[in-house]
Design a protein around this motif. Sequence first.
Motif, short mmCIF file in Angstrom:
data_model
loop_
_atom_site.label_atom_id
_atom_site.label_comp_id
_atom_site.label_asym_id
_atom_site.label_seq_id
_atom_site.Cartn_x
_atom_site.Cartn_y
_atom_site.Cartn_z
N ALA A 177 0.84 -1.20 0.00
CA ALA A 177 0.00 0.00 0.00
C ALA A 177 0.88 1.25 0.00
N ARG A 178 1.93 1.23 0.81
CA ARG A 178 2.84 2.37 0.90
C ARG A 178 3.60 2.58 -0.42
N GLU A 179 4.08 1.49 -1.00
CA GLU A 179 4.80 1.59 -2.27
C GLU A 179 3.90 2.21 -3.35
N VAL A 180 2.65 1.77 -3.37
CA VAL A 180 1.72 2.27 -4.39
C VAL A 180 1.38 3.74 -4.15
N ILE A 181 1.16 4.10 -2.91
CA ILE A 181 0.87 5.51 -2.61
C ILE A 181 2.07 6.38 -2.99
N LEU A 182 3.27 5.91 -2.65
CA LEU A 182 4.47 6.67 -3.03
C LEU A 182 4.57 6.83 -4.54
N LYS A 183 4.28 5.77 -5.25
CA LYS A 183 4.43 5.77 -6.71
C LYS A 183 3.33 6.59 -7.39
N ARG A 184 2.10 6.45 -6.91
CA ARG A 184 0.97 7.05 -7.63
C ARG A 184 0.62 8.47 -7.14
N MET A 185 0.80 8.72 -5.86
CA MET A 185 0.28 9.97 -5.31
C MET A 185 1.33 11.03 -5.02
N TYR A 186 2.58 10.62 -4.91
CA TYR A 186 3.62 11.59 -4.56
C TYR A 186 4.66 11.68 -5.67
N LYS A 187 4.21 11.57 -6.91
CA LYS A 187 5.17 11.61 -8.02
C LYS A 187 5.83 12.97 -8.13
N VAL B 31 0.25 4.22 8.37
CA VAL B 31 1.38 3.35 8.00
C VAL B 31 1.46 3.16 6.50
N GLU B 32 0.38 3.47 5.79
CA GLU B 32 0.41 3.39 4.33
C GLU B 32 1.02 4.65 3.71
N GLY B 33 1.23 5.69 4.53
CA GLY B 33 1.84 6.90 4.01
C GLY B 33 0.88 8.01 3.69
N THR B 58 9.61 2.47 4.54
CA THR B 58 9.93 1.40 3.58
C THR B 58 11.39 0.99 3.71
N LEU B 59 12.27 1.97 3.71
CA LEU B 59 13.70 1.66 3.80
C LEU B 59 14.06 1.10 5.17
N GLY B 60 13.48 1.71 6.22
CA GLY B 60 13.77 1.26 7.57
C GLY B 60 13.31 -0.17 7.80
N GLU B 61 12.14 -0.49 7.28
CA GLU B 61 11.61 -1.84 7.46
C GLU B 61 12.50 -2.86 6.73
N LYS B 62 12.91 -2.48 5.55
CA LYS B 62 13.79 -3.37 4.77
C LYS B 62 15.11 -3.61 5.52
N ALA B 63 15.69 -2.52 6.03
CA ALA B 63 16.96 -2.64 6.75
C ALA B 63 16.79 -3.51 8.00
N ALA B 64 15.73 -3.27 8.75
CA ALA B 64 15.52 -4.02 10.00
C ALA B 64 15.31 -5.50 9.72
N VAL B 65 14.50 -5.79 8.71
CA VAL B 65 14.20 -7.20 8.40
C VAL B 65 15.43 -7.89 7.82
N GLU B 66 16.06 -7.24 6.84
CA GLU B 66 17.20 -7.87 6.15
C GLU B 66 18.37 -8.13 7.10
N LEU B 67 18.54 -7.26 8.09
CA LEU B 67 19.68 -7.43 9.00
C LEU B 67 19.27 -8.10 10.31
N GLY B 68 18.07 -8.69 10.31
CA GLY B 68 17.64 -9.50 11.44
C GLY B 68 17.36 -8.72 12.71
N LYS B 69 16.89 -7.48 12.57
CA LYS B 69 16.61 -6.67 13.75
C LYS B 69 15.14 -6.72 14.18
N GLY B 70 14.36 -7.54 13.51
CA GLY B 70 12.95 -7.69 13.90
C GLY B 70 12.08 -6.59 13.33
N ASN B 71 10.86 -6.52 13.85
CA ASN B 71 9.91 -5.54 13.35
C ASN B 71 10.38 -4.12 13.64
N LEU B 72 10.11 -3.23 12.72
CA LEU B 72 10.58 -1.85 12.82
C LEU B 72 9.87 -1.11 13.96
#
Lengths: 187, 123
Positions: A177-187, B31-33, B58-72
């Motif tokens: 949902a976040r990826e899509v909002i970033l892509k579609r709404m905040y271009k 959380v969806e932005g 998005t970036l923080g979650e990726k970093a936390a998960v990929e480096l085994g730090k658990g949920n952001l």
Amino acid sequence: MRKDDKGRIHLKLVFYGPSLGGKTTALRWLYGKVEGLQKGEFTAIEDETNRTLFFDYVPMSAGGRVLFDVFTVAGQKRHRHQRKVVLQGTDGILFVADSSPDQREENVESFEELKLFLGDVLGRDIPIVVMLNKRDLPNRMSRDEMLDLLGLGGNVPIYETIAVQGVGVKRAFQAIAREVILKRMYK
Amino acid sequence: MSESRGDTLEGVLNELQGSIPEIEACAIVSVEGLPIVSALPTDVDEAKLAAITAAMLTLGEKAAVELGKGNLEQVNVKGVNGWILVIQAGMNACLTVSTTASAKLGLVFLDMKRAAEKVAQLI
């Protein structure tokens, strides 16, 4: 993305993946268990054994004027045409891969089909998040094995999930949902 | 019975901003932005802050998960002129705060945590 007559923005998200991989289970879990998302009616077009024939559909709202139209596709090979139809106008993909070793080929076929249908916009204009589902299976494939199988590098968000228990499902949904909002709404 | 300042989402942000002068802007973002409520100076756009929050998550979650730090739990970014801090505020929202470089982070986090707990109850 489309606007309806009330000025609300609709973003279309599609759960894609091999048959019996957990797409409908994940959507039903989101529909039944997740608070904080306002949900409309669950629509399912399925056969007498509850296998998806065409799609499942739930409209969801995270608040404000943005609505997510969330679909699943029918995973069985014979429903290829239906899957292509459901993909039309999609804004984001949640690919549900099955961790069972005996579903190795089905995962690959499904992912290749998705890439064929969407072409090079997949991952570029249409974000994708991958759920490695059924992580509770004792004989599950390893994460690395599955990523190699699907040819996924480091650019795609990956979530390990257990759809029947809801583990990881909400986070994966929030991510797409976040990826899509970033892509579609905040271009 | 009258409502206290912290009984609304706007009130929570105003209280937070009022308690620490180094906080320049703050916002509650889904959380969806998507922006929910914000207290921003005129030169900061609400949608822009929400988009930045989404990108940080998005970036923080990726970093936390990929480096085994658990949920952001939180994402912190430091620039020469200050901090941007994002913490979870309940299951469905985040609290984003922008501060000057001279902010005392311990105090900021303490008040952010209190504010996030109130937000979690209100959303």
